[in-house]
Design a protein around this motif. Structure first.
Motif, PDB file in Angstrom:
ATOM      1  N   THR A 132       0.828  -1.219   0.000  1.00  0.00           N
ATOM      2  CA  THR A 132       0.000   0.000   0.000  1.00  0.00           C
ATOM      3  C   THR A 132       0.862   1.268   0.000  1.00  0.00           C
ATOM      4  OG1 THR A 132      -0.069  -0.071   2.429  1.00  0.00           O
ATOM      5  CG2 THR A 132      -1.883  -1.117   1.268  1.00  0.00           C
ATOM      6  N   ARG A 142      -6.962  -0.187  -0.865  1.00  0.00           N
ATOM      7  CA  ARG A 142      -5.791  -0.415  -0.001  1.00  0.00           C
ATOM      8  C   ARG A 142      -6.261  -0.710   1.424  1.00  0.00           C
ATOM      9  NH1 ARG A 142      -4.747   4.253  -2.580  1.00  0.00           N
ATOM     10  NH2 ARG A 142      -4.707   5.526  -0.685  1.00  0.00           N
ATOM     11  N   THR A 197      -5.147   4.346   3.502  1.00  0.00           N
ATOM     12  CA  THR A 197      -5.286   2.882   3.602  1.00  0.00           C
ATOM     13  C   THR A 197      -6.241   2.569   4.751  1.00  0.00           C
ATOM     14  OG1 THR A 197      -3.082   2.470   2.715  1.00  0.00           O
ATOM     15  CG2 THR A 197      -4.021   0.724   4.060  1.00  0.00           C
TER      16      THR A 197
END
Ligand code: DC
Length: 224
Positions: A132, A142, A197
């Motif tokens: 990521t 992600r 993420t």
């Protein structure tokens, strides 16, 4: 969900469930699955095989440069040899983590990983520690899986007890903590939760619930 295009990048510490989750997601989506830890384990295997302990060994770098590593179909082929059965041990995992501290080794492997991802036109689930953040930071999906190291140790013990019936939970937890520390504190591409993420705490979740949650999130995503 046929119109969804990834890649889907998945990071997490040792035994966070990323490989099982990633594999199941890839199956459900009909995408390629790539577990990049297998590449580092192949280098760990080279270290054990050639009795190399340090990651700044010139010989190791030379071996890595020359190596062909193929992780497709979840088999690990190193220089044409199938080493899949030999890379699951804690010893190899530990050497893999030591190799992973080297910026030169990472550069070579990351280049390969980006090629693998590019060849799939976005239809790939790739898992590891820096997917990521470094390998495909622009991936539309992600995720970072996490859980306490005690829960992760219990999961890992169930896998390892077959290979080693005398292993204890405290040994497994210690090995996990040591490896996480190295993977999170290294200078190059440490395991970290990067901006954008999504963190999923898997502490109380089954494998299927994590998969369902990620499928729901990507299905609802604006990029789908
Ligand atoms: O996921 P794994 O346990 O098989 O990975 C073995 C080691 O490889 C891990 O301790 C750190 C390293 N690794 C890494 O640094 N970057 C990745 N993308 C994947 C693994």
């Amino acid at each position: 969900m046929p119109d969804i295009i990834g890649p889907l990048a998945l990071d997490g510490p040792v035994a966070s469930g990323k490989s099982s989750v990633g594999r199941t997601l890839a199956n459900q989506l009909g995408w390629v699955f790539a577990d990049t830890g297998l590449m580092y384990r192949a280098i760990g295997y080279l270290m054990v095989h050639h009795d190399i302990e340090s990651n700044d060994s010139k010989y190791l770098l030379e071996l890595t440069h020359k190596a062909t590593i193929d992780i497709r179909h979840e088999k690990v082929m190193l220089n044409g040899e199938n080493i899949t059965a030999h890379i699951r041990s804690p010893k190899i995992a530990n050497r893999a983590s030591i190799a992973a501290e080297s910026s030169e080794i990472r550069e070579l492997l990351v280049e390969e990983q980006r090629k693998i991802a590019a060849d799939t036109n976005g239809k790939i689930v790739m898992v590891g520690r820096d997917i990521t953040s470094i390998v495909i930071p622009d991936a539309p999906f992600r995720f970072f899986l996490d859980a306490s190291s005690s829960v992760r140790a219990k999961r890992r013990l169930t896998e390892q007890i077959e290979m080693n019936p005398n292993i204890s939970i405290s040994e497994v937890k210690k090995a996990i903590d040591n490896r996480d520390k190295r993977d999170m504190e290294r200078d190059v591409s440490p395991l970290t939760l990067s901006k954008g993420t999504r963190l999923i705490n898997t502490e109380h979740l089954s494998l299927n619930s994590v998969v369902d949650e990620i499928m729901r999130l990507i299905g609802n995503s604006k990029t789908s």
